[in-house]
Design an enzyme around this catalytic site. Structure first.
Site, PDB file in Angstrom:
ATOM      1  N   HIS A  20      13.109  25.777  -7.977  1.00 28.68           N
ATOM      2  CA  HIS A  20      13.377  26.322  -9.313  1.00 28.68           C
ATOM      3  C   HIS A  20      13.046  25.181 -10.274  1.00 28.68           C
ATOM      4  O   HIS A  20      13.821  24.247 -10.438  1.00 28.68           O
ATOM      5  CB  HIS A  20      14.850  26.735  -9.406  1.00 28.68           C
ATOM      6  CG  HIS A  20      15.307  27.106 -10.782  1.00 28.68           C
ATOM      7  ND1 HIS A  20      15.679  28.380 -11.127  1.00 28.68           N
ATOM      8  CD2 HIS A  20      15.456  26.352 -11.903  1.00 28.68           C
ATOM      9  CE1 HIS A  20      16.038  28.395 -12.409  1.00 28.68           C
ATOM     10  NE2 HIS A  20      15.917  27.179 -12.894  1.00 28.68           N
ATOM     11  N   ASP A  76      13.258  38.071  -8.497  1.00 28.32           N
ATOM     12  CA  ASP A  76      14.381  37.320  -9.100  1.00 28.32           C
ATOM     13  C   ASP A  76      15.459  38.296  -9.560  1.00 28.32           C
ATOM     14  O   ASP A  76      16.087  38.111 -10.605  1.00 28.32           O
ATOM     15  CB  ASP A  76      13.917  36.406 -10.243  1.00 28.32           C
ATOM     16  CG  ASP A  76      14.974  35.353 -10.593  1.00 28.32           C
ATOM     17  OD1 ASP A  76      16.015  35.289  -9.895  1.00 28.32           O
ATOM     18  OD2 ASP A  76      14.764  34.611 -11.560  1.00 28.32           O
TER      19      ASP A  76
HETATM   20 ZN   LIG Z   1      15.483  30.491 -10.367  1.00 27.39          ZN
END
Ligand SMILES: [Zn+2]
Length: 429
Positions: free
Chosen positions: A178, A304
Protein backbone atom coordinates in the site's frame (compact mmCIF):
# COMPACT_ATOMS: atom_id res chain seq x y z
CA UNK A 1 -24.27 -32.54 -6.82
CA UNK A 2 -26.47 -30.93 -9.49
CA UNK A 3 -25.23 -30.98 -13.07
CA UNK A 4 -25.87 -27.99 -15.30
CA UNK A 5 -26.23 -27.61 -19.04
CA UNK A 6 -25.59 -24.00 -20.04
CA UNK A 7 -27.11 -23.29 -23.46
CA UNK A 8 -25.71 -20.80 -25.99
CA UNK A 9 -23.21 -18.92 -23.84
CA UNK A 10 -20.57 -16.83 -25.59
CA UNK A 11 -17.30 -17.98 -24.02
CA UNK A 12 -15.10 -14.87 -23.64
CA UNK A 13 -17.49 -13.16 -26.06
CA UNK A 14 -17.08 -15.77 -28.85
CA UNK A 15 -19.68 -17.75 -30.77
CA UNK A 16 -22.55 -19.31 -28.76
CA UNK A 17 -21.77 -22.76 -27.33
CA UNK A 18 -23.19 -25.15 -24.76
CA UNK A 19 -21.27 -26.09 -21.61
CA UNK A 20 -21.95 -29.08 -19.42
CA UNK A 21 -20.86 -28.75 -15.77
CA UNK A 22 -20.70 -31.94 -13.75
CA UNK A 23 -18.65 -33.30 -10.86
CA UNK A 24 -17.19 -29.83 -10.30
CA UNK A 25 -15.57 -29.55 -13.71
CA UNK A 26 -16.42 -28.39 -17.21
CA UNK A 27 -17.27 -31.80 -18.64
CA UNK A 28 -18.18 -30.89 -22.21
CA UNK A 29 -18.28 -27.90 -24.55
CA UNK A 30 -20.04 -28.01 -27.92
CA UNK A 31 -22.98 -27.05 -30.08
CA UNK A 32 -26.46 -28.53 -29.56
CA UNK A 33 -25.64 -30.60 -26.45
CA UNK A 34 -28.64 -32.54 -25.14
CA UNK A 35 -29.62 -32.34 -21.48
CA UNK A 36 -29.00 -35.54 -19.56
CA UNK A 37 -31.55 -36.80 -17.07
CA UNK A 38 -31.71 -34.69 -13.92
CA UNK A 39 -29.57 -31.94 -15.44
CA UNK A 40 -30.60 -28.32 -14.86
CA UNK A 41 -30.69 -26.30 -18.07
CA UNK A 42 -29.56 -22.67 -17.93
CA UNK A 43 -30.58 -20.60 -20.96
CA UNK A 44 -27.65 -18.26 -21.66
CA UNK A 45 -28.64 -16.69 -24.97
CA UNK A 46 -26.74 -13.40 -25.27
CA UNK A 47 -24.71 -14.02 -22.12
CA UNK A 48 -20.91 -13.94 -21.98
CA UNK A 49 -19.17 -16.75 -20.05
CA UNK A 50 -16.02 -15.80 -18.18
CA UNK A 51 -13.81 -17.73 -15.78
CA UNK A 52 -14.80 -17.06 -12.15
CA UNK A 53 -13.37 -13.70 -11.12
CA UNK A 54 -10.52 -13.51 -8.61
CA UNK A 55 -10.04 -10.48 -6.35
CA UNK A 56 -6.58 -9.71 -4.99
CA UNK A 57 -7.83 -7.08 -2.56
CA UNK A 58 -10.93 -7.55 -0.41
CA UNK A 59 -11.61 -6.37 3.13
CA UNK A 60 -13.90 -8.93 4.76
CA UNK A 61 -13.57 -7.25 8.21
CA UNK A 62 -13.81 -10.52 10.16
CA UNK A 63 -12.55 -10.97 12.83
CA UNK A 64 -13.32 -7.78 14.72
CA UNK A 65 -15.58 -5.57 12.60
CA UNK A 66 -18.50 -7.87 11.94
CA UNK A 67 -20.74 -4.78 12.04
CA UNK A 68 -19.19 -3.81 8.66
CA UNK A 69 -18.88 -7.23 6.99
CA UNK A 70 -18.36 -10.90 7.79
CA UNK A 71 -16.79 -13.67 5.78
CA UNK A 72 -20.33 -14.98 5.21
CA UNK A 73 -21.79 -11.68 3.92
CA UNK A 74 -18.63 -10.69 2.03
CA UNK A 75 -18.44 -13.99 0.16
CA UNK A 76 -22.11 -13.66 -0.81
CA UNK A 77 -21.36 -10.18 -2.16
CA UNK A 78 -18.40 -11.68 -4.02
CA UNK A 79 -20.57 -14.39 -5.61
CA UNK A 80 -23.10 -11.76 -6.72
CA UNK A 81 -20.24 -9.88 -8.35
CA UNK A 82 -19.08 -12.97 -10.28
CA UNK A 83 -16.15 -13.83 -8.00
CA UNK A 84 -15.14 -17.37 -7.08
CA UNK A 85 -12.07 -16.42 -5.03
CA UNK A 86 -11.07 -13.38 -3.00
CA UNK A 87 -7.94 -12.45 -1.07
CA UNK A 88 -8.89 -11.21 2.39
CA UNK A 89 -6.76 -8.33 3.64
CA UNK A 90 -4.97 -8.59 6.98
CA UNK A 91 -6.12 -5.38 8.70
CA UNK A 92 -8.67 -7.12 10.94
CA UNK A 93 -8.95 -7.14 14.76
CA UNK A 94 -6.88 -9.03 15.71
CA UNK A 95 -4.57 -8.44 12.75
CA UNK A 96 -3.95 -11.48 10.52
CA UNK A 97 -0.28 -11.65 11.48
CA UNK A 98 -0.14 -15.21 12.86
CA UNK A 99 -0.90 -18.70 11.56
CA UNK A 100 -3.85 -18.86 13.99
CA UNK A 101 -5.69 -15.85 12.58
CA UNK A 102 -5.10 -16.66 8.89
CA UNK A 103 -6.30 -20.23 9.48
CA UNK A 104 -9.44 -18.88 11.17
CA UNK A 105 -10.26 -16.68 8.16
CA UNK A 106 -9.45 -19.48 5.72
CA UNK A 107 -11.79 -21.87 7.58
CA UNK A 108 -14.64 -19.35 7.69
CA UNK A 109 -14.24 -18.99 3.92
CA UNK A 110 -14.47 -22.72 3.35
CA UNK A 111 -17.58 -22.89 5.52
CA UNK A 112 -19.27 -20.04 3.60
CA UNK A 113 -19.54 -22.09 0.42
CA UNK A 114 -20.05 -19.01 -1.77
CA UNK A 115 -16.50 -18.08 -2.67
CA UNK A 116 -13.01 -19.28 -1.78
CA UNK A 117 -11.22 -17.03 0.68
CA UNK A 118 -7.44 -16.81 0.51
CA UNK A 119 -6.11 -14.88 3.53
CA UNK A 120 -3.43 -12.25 3.06
CA UNK A 121 -0.91 -12.19 5.90
CA UNK A 122 0.38 -9.01 7.53
CA UNK A 123 3.97 -8.05 6.71
CA UNK A 124 4.65 -6.65 10.18
CA UNK A 125 3.36 -7.45 13.65
CA UNK A 126 0.13 -5.55 14.27
CA UNK A 127 0.65 -3.62 10.98
CA UNK A 128 2.96 -1.43 13.02
CA UNK A 129 5.81 -1.47 10.53
CA UNK A 130 8.44 -2.30 13.13
CA UNK A 131 8.96 -6.03 13.24
CA UNK A 132 8.35 -8.73 10.60
CA UNK A 133 5.32 -10.91 11.31
CA UNK A 134 5.55 -14.73 11.28
CA UNK A 135 5.65 -14.88 7.48
CA UNK A 136 7.02 -18.43 7.35
CA UNK A 137 4.49 -19.80 9.83
CA UNK A 138 1.62 -18.24 7.84
CA UNK A 139 3.05 -19.69 4.62
CA UNK A 140 3.30 -23.15 6.22
CA UNK A 141 -0.18 -22.97 7.80
CA UNK A 142 -3.31 -24.63 6.43
CA UNK A 143 -4.06 -21.27 4.75
CA UNK A 144 -0.78 -21.47 2.69
CA UNK A 145 -0.42 -17.70 2.62
CA UNK A 146 1.53 -16.36 -0.36
CA UNK A 147 0.50 -12.70 -0.43
CA UNK A 148 1.59 -10.44 2.43
CA UNK A 149 0.45 -6.87 2.94
CA UNK A 150 0.08 -4.25 5.64
CA UNK A 151 -2.66 -2.76 3.47
CA UNK A 152 -4.28 0.29 4.99
CA UNK A 153 -0.76 1.16 6.06
CA UNK A 154 2.45 1.43 4.07
CA UNK A 155 5.56 -0.57 4.93
CA UNK A 156 7.51 2.69 4.92
CA UNK A 157 10.73 1.52 6.60
CA UNK A 158 13.05 0.57 3.73
CA UNK A 159 14.96 -1.99 5.78
CA UNK A 160 11.78 -3.79 6.89
CA UNK A 161 10.55 -3.75 3.30
CA UNK A 162 13.84 -5.17 2.07
CA UNK A 163 13.79 -7.96 4.67
CA UNK A 164 10.20 -8.85 3.85
CA UNK A 165 10.98 -9.05 0.12
CA UNK A 166 13.98 -11.27 0.86
CA UNK A 167 12.10 -13.51 3.28
CA UNK A 168 9.18 -14.42 0.98
CA UNK A 169 11.49 -15.49 -1.85
CA UNK A 170 11.99 -18.83 -0.08
CA UNK A 171 8.40 -19.91 -0.70
CA UNK A 172 7.46 -17.90 -3.78
CA UNK A 173 5.58 -15.23 -1.85
CA UNK A 174 4.92 -11.65 -2.81
CA UNK A 175 4.75 -8.39 -0.88
CA UNK A 176 1.69 -6.31 -1.82
CA UNK A 177 2.47 -2.73 -0.93
CA UNK A 178 0.00 0.00 0.00
CA UNK A 179 2.16 2.82 -1.36
CA UNK A 180 1.61 5.87 0.82
CA UNK A 181 4.52 7.88 2.19
CA UNK A 182 3.18 8.63 5.69
CA UNK A 183 4.82 12.02 6.31
CA UNK A 184 3.64 13.40 2.96
CA UNK A 185 0.04 12.39 3.72
CA UNK A 186 -0.36 13.43 7.35
CA UNK A 187 -3.94 14.65 7.77
CA UNK A 188 -4.60 14.24 4.04
CA UNK A 189 -8.27 14.28 3.07
CA UNK A 190 -8.28 14.11 -0.74
CA UNK A 191 -6.08 14.31 -3.84
CA UNK A 192 -3.73 17.31 -3.79
CA UNK A 193 -4.60 19.54 -6.73
CA UNK A 194 -6.91 22.23 -8.01
CA UNK A 195 -10.00 20.86 -6.26
CA UNK A 196 -8.32 20.43 -2.85
CA UNK A 197 -7.06 24.02 -3.13
CA UNK A 198 -10.55 25.32 -3.85
CA UNK A 199 -12.18 23.28 -1.11
CA UNK A 200 -9.46 23.99 1.43
CA UNK A 201 -9.01 20.29 2.24
CA UNK A 202 -5.57 18.90 3.10
CA UNK A 203 -4.08 17.40 -0.05
CA UNK A 204 -2.65 13.97 -0.70
CA UNK A 205 0.04 14.47 -3.33
CA UNK A 206 0.66 11.96 -6.12
CA UNK A 207 4.32 11.93 -5.13
CA UNK A 208 3.40 10.27 -1.81
CA UNK A 209 2.37 7.21 -3.82
CA UNK A 210 4.97 7.46 -6.57
CA UNK A 211 8.01 7.86 -4.30
CA UNK A 212 7.21 4.62 -2.45
CA UNK A 213 6.60 2.70 -5.69
CA UNK A 214 9.90 3.99 -7.10
CA UNK A 215 11.76 2.89 -3.98
CA UNK A 216 10.04 -0.49 -3.88
CA UNK A 217 10.64 -1.47 -7.51
CA UNK A 218 14.33 -0.67 -6.95
CA UNK A 219 14.37 -2.73 -3.74
CA UNK A 220 12.62 -5.65 -5.42
CA UNK A 221 15.14 -5.56 -8.25
CA UNK A 222 18.04 -5.29 -5.80
CA UNK A 223 17.08 -8.42 -3.86
CA UNK A 224 15.57 -10.26 -6.85
CA UNK A 225 12.17 -10.63 -5.28
CA UNK A 226 8.55 -10.12 -6.24
CA UNK A 227 6.59 -6.92 -5.60
CA UNK A 228 2.91 -6.25 -6.15
CA UNK A 229 1.66 -2.67 -6.08
CA UNK A 230 -1.84 -2.24 -4.65
CA UNK A 231 -4.44 0.18 -6.04
CA UNK A 232 -2.28 2.29 -8.39
CA UNK A 233 -3.97 5.68 -8.70
CA UNK A 234 -1.73 8.15 -10.55
CA UNK A 235 -0.32 8.60 -14.04
CA UNK A 236 3.15 8.93 -12.54
CA UNK A 237 2.85 5.56 -10.80
CA UNK A 238 2.01 4.00 -14.15
CA UNK A 239 5.20 5.47 -15.65
CA UNK A 240 7.36 3.99 -12.88
CA UNK A 241 5.76 0.55 -13.18
CA UNK A 242 6.13 0.63 -16.97
CA UNK A 243 9.81 1.45 -16.51
CA UNK A 244 10.31 -1.33 -13.92
CA UNK A 245 8.67 -3.87 -16.22
CA UNK A 246 10.84 -2.72 -19.14
CA UNK A 247 13.83 -3.70 -16.99
CA UNK A 248 12.42 -7.20 -16.59
CA UNK A 249 11.85 -6.79 -12.86
CA UNK A 250 9.26 -8.95 -11.14
CA UNK A 251 6.70 -6.22 -10.47
CA UNK A 252 2.92 -6.46 -10.85
CA UNK A 253 0.18 -3.94 -10.17
CA UNK A 254 -3.55 -3.59 -9.69
CA UNK A 255 -6.10 -0.81 -10.21
CA UNK A 256 -9.51 -0.47 -8.60
CA UNK A 257 -12.72 -0.01 -10.59
CA UNK A 258 -13.39 3.35 -8.87
CA UNK A 259 -10.04 4.74 -9.97
CA UNK A 260 -10.98 3.80 -13.56
CA UNK A 261 -14.19 5.83 -13.41
CA UNK A 262 -14.36 8.52 -10.73
CA UNK A 263 -12.39 11.75 -10.24
CA UNK A 264 -11.75 14.18 -7.39
CA UNK A 265 -14.36 16.54 -8.86
CA UNK A 266 -16.89 14.41 -6.95
CA UNK A 267 -15.41 15.54 -3.64
CA UNK A 268 -17.06 18.94 -4.24
CA UNK A 269 -20.25 17.28 -2.96
CA UNK A 270 -18.54 16.66 0.40
CA UNK A 271 -20.29 13.28 0.34
CA UNK A 272 -18.01 10.92 2.32
CA UNK A 273 -18.99 8.07 0.03
CA UNK A 274 -16.29 9.46 -2.28
CA UNK A 275 -13.63 9.41 0.45
CA UNK A 276 -11.20 6.61 -0.25
CA UNK A 277 -7.56 5.64 0.15
CA UNK A 278 -5.77 6.25 -2.20
CA UNK A 279 -7.99 9.22 -3.07
CA UNK A 280 -9.89 9.76 -6.30
CA UNK A 281 -7.51 11.57 -8.66
CA UNK A 282 -7.87 13.64 -11.84
CA UNK A 283 -9.26 12.94 -15.30
CA UNK A 284 -5.69 12.68 -16.66
CA UNK A 285 -4.92 9.98 -14.08
CA UNK A 286 -8.08 8.07 -14.99
CA UNK A 287 -7.12 8.10 -18.67
CA UNK A 288 -3.57 6.91 -17.89
CA UNK A 289 -4.88 4.09 -15.67
CA UNK A 290 -7.28 2.88 -18.36
CA UNK A 291 -4.49 2.86 -20.95
CA UNK A 292 -2.16 1.03 -18.56
CA UNK A 293 -4.76 -1.62 -17.81
CA UNK A 294 -5.44 -2.08 -21.52
CA UNK A 295 -1.76 -2.44 -22.47
CA UNK A 296 -0.97 -4.74 -19.52
CA UNK A 297 1.27 -2.34 -17.57
CA UNK A 298 -1.32 -2.79 -14.85
CA UNK A 299 -1.91 -6.53 -14.53
CA UNK A 300 -5.19 -6.76 -12.69
CA UNK A 301 -8.37 -5.12 -11.50
CA UNK A 302 -8.77 -5.43 -7.73
CA UNK A 303 -11.82 -4.12 -5.90
CA UNK A 304 -10.36 -2.83 -2.60
CA UNK A 305 -13.86 -3.68 -1.34
CA UNK A 306 -13.87 -1.71 1.94
CA UNK A 307 -17.18 -1.98 3.77
CA UNK A 308 -18.01 0.49 6.54
CA UNK A 309 -21.16 0.73 8.68
CA UNK A 310 -23.27 3.86 8.17
CA UNK A 311 -22.10 5.49 11.43
CA UNK A 312 -18.55 5.58 10.02
CA UNK A 313 -19.66 7.09 6.67
CA UNK A 314 -22.80 9.15 7.32
CA UNK A 315 -20.94 11.99 9.00
CA UNK A 316 -18.93 15.04 8.02
CA UNK A 317 -16.16 14.57 5.44
CA UNK A 318 -13.20 15.00 7.79
CA UNK A 319 -14.50 12.44 10.31
CA UNK A 320 -15.58 9.79 7.78
CA UNK A 321 -13.75 6.51 7.26
CA UNK A 322 -11.99 5.91 3.94
CA UNK A 323 -13.20 3.20 1.59
CA UNK A 324 -15.95 1.97 -0.72
CA UNK A 325 -17.67 -1.36 -1.24
CA UNK A 326 -16.91 -2.73 -4.69
CA UNK A 327 -17.46 -6.46 -5.15
CA UNK A 328 -20.99 -6.19 -6.51
CA UNK A 329 -20.28 -3.44 -9.04
CA UNK A 330 -16.71 -4.18 -10.21
CA UNK A 331 -17.53 -6.04 -13.41
CA UNK A 332 -20.09 -3.41 -14.47
CA UNK A 333 -17.58 -0.59 -13.95
CA UNK A 334 -14.95 -2.49 -15.93
CA UNK A 335 -17.46 -3.08 -18.71
CA UNK A 336 -18.35 0.61 -18.83
CA UNK A 337 -14.80 1.97 -18.65
CA UNK A 338 -12.85 -0.67 -20.60
CA UNK A 339 -15.15 -2.83 -22.76
CA UNK A 340 -17.86 -0.40 -23.88
CA UNK A 341 -15.09 2.14 -24.66
CA UNK A 342 -13.36 -0.40 -26.95
CA UNK A 343 -10.15 -0.46 -24.87
CA UNK A 344 -10.49 -4.17 -24.01
CA UNK A 345 -12.42 -7.23 -25.13
CA UNK A 346 -13.80 -10.00 -22.91
CA UNK A 347 -10.54 -11.95 -23.37
CA UNK A 348 -8.72 -9.11 -21.65
CA UNK A 349 -11.37 -8.91 -18.93
CA UNK A 350 -10.76 -12.60 -18.18
CA UNK A 351 -7.02 -11.92 -18.14
CA UNK A 352 -7.17 -8.89 -15.81
CA UNK A 353 -9.94 -10.10 -13.48
CA UNK A 354 -9.23 -13.85 -13.30
CA UNK A 355 -6.05 -15.31 -14.86
CA UNK A 356 -3.56 -12.67 -13.71
CA UNK A 357 -4.86 -12.13 -10.17
CA UNK A 358 -4.94 -15.91 -9.61
CA UNK A 359 -1.37 -16.20 -10.87
CA UNK A 360 -0.15 -13.27 -8.76
CA UNK A 361 -1.82 -14.76 -5.67
CA UNK A 362 -0.55 -18.27 -6.46
CA UNK A 363 -4.09 -19.66 -6.28
CA UNK A 364 -4.51 -23.17 -7.62
CA UNK A 365 -7.83 -24.08 -9.25
CA UNK A 366 -8.77 -20.49 -10.10
CA UNK A 367 -8.00 -18.28 -13.06
CA UNK A 368 -8.13 -21.27 -15.39
CA UNK A 369 -9.30 -21.23 -19.02
CA UNK A 370 -12.91 -22.05 -19.83
CA UNK A 371 -12.01 -25.49 -21.25
CA UNK A 372 -13.03 -29.11 -20.83
CA UNK A 373 -11.52 -30.69 -17.72
CA UNK A 374 -11.00 -27.39 -15.90
CA UNK A 375 -12.68 -26.60 -12.56
CA UNK A 376 -16.18 -25.27 -13.23
CA UNK A 377 -15.57 -21.80 -11.80
CA UNK A 378 -17.60 -19.67 -14.13
CA UNK A 379 -19.61 -16.48 -14.39
CA UNK A 380 -22.35 -15.65 -16.89
CA UNK A 381 -22.79 -11.94 -17.53
CA UNK A 382 -25.45 -10.09 -19.52
CA UNK A 383 -23.57 -7.20 -21.15
CA UNK A 384 -26.75 -5.75 -22.72
CA UNK A 385 -28.36 -5.15 -19.32
CA UNK A 386 -28.75 -1.55 -18.14
CA UNK A 387 -29.77 -0.86 -14.59
CA UNK A 388 -29.44 1.56 -11.72
CA UNK A 389 -27.29 0.63 -8.74
CA UNK A 390 -29.44 -0.07 -5.69
CA UNK A 391 -27.27 -0.68 -2.62
CA UNK A 392 -30.29 -1.80 -0.61
CA UNK A 393 -30.20 -4.97 -2.72
CA UNK A 394 -26.52 -5.68 -1.94
CA UNK A 395 -25.52 -8.89 -0.22
CA UNK A 396 -22.74 -7.00 1.53
CA UNK A 397 -23.52 -5.88 5.06
CA UNK A 398 -22.46 -2.34 4.14
CA UNK A 399 -23.92 0.21 1.72
CA UNK A 400 -21.04 2.63 1.15
CA UNK A 401 -21.06 2.53 -2.64
CA UNK A 402 -20.23 5.63 -4.69
CA UNK A 403 -22.61 4.41 -7.41
CA UNK A 404 -26.00 4.66 -5.66
CA UNK A 405 -28.54 5.65 -8.30
CA UNK A 406 -25.98 5.57 -11.10
CA UNK A 407 -26.74 3.63 -14.28
CA UNK A 408 -24.13 0.95 -14.98
CA UNK A 409 -24.08 -1.62 -17.76
CA UNK A 410 -24.00 -5.38 -17.38
CA UNK A 411 -25.30 -7.81 -14.80
CA UNK A 412 -24.00 -11.04 -13.31
CA UNK A 413 -26.69 -13.59 -14.12
CA UNK A 414 -25.02 -16.72 -12.73
CA UNK A 415 -21.90 -17.73 -10.84
CA UNK A 416 -20.63 -21.28 -10.41
CA UNK A 417 -18.08 -22.37 -7.82
CA UNK A 418 -16.66 -25.79 -8.74
CA UNK A 419 -19.86 -26.63 -10.59
CA UNK A 420 -22.24 -25.50 -7.83
CA UNK A 421 -24.39 -22.46 -8.60
CA UNK A 422 -23.89 -19.68 -6.05
CA UNK A 423 -25.94 -17.21 -8.11
CA UNK A 424 -28.74 -17.99 -10.58
CA UNK A 425 -31.03 -15.50 -12.35
CA UNK A 426 -29.04 -12.75 -10.67
CA UNK A 427 -29.95 -13.94 -7.16
CA UNK A 428 -28.00 -15.84 -4.53
CA UNK A 429 -28.77 -19.56 -4.45
ZN1 LIG B 1 -4.75 -0.01 0.58
Amino acid sequence: MTSYLIKNARILGGEPQDLRLSDGVIAEIGAGLAAAEGETVVEAEGLVALPGLVDLHTHLREPGREDAETVATGTRAAARGGYTAVHAMANTFPVADTAGVVEQVWRLGRESGYCDVQPVGAVTVGLEGKQLAELGAMADSAATVRVFSDDGKCVDDAVIMRRALEYVKAFGGVIAQHAQEPRLTEGAQMNEGTVSGELGLAGWPAVAEESIIARDVLLAAHVGSRLHVCHVSTAGSVEIIRWAKSKGWDVTAEVTPHHLLLTDELVRSYDPVFKVNPPLRTEADVIALREALADGTIDAVATDHAPHPSEDKDCEWAAAAMGMVGLETALSVVQQTMVDTGLMGWHEVAERMSYRPAAIGGLAGHGRPVSVGEPANLVLVDPAYRGTVNPDAFASRSRNTPYRGRELPGRVVATFLRGTATVLDGALV
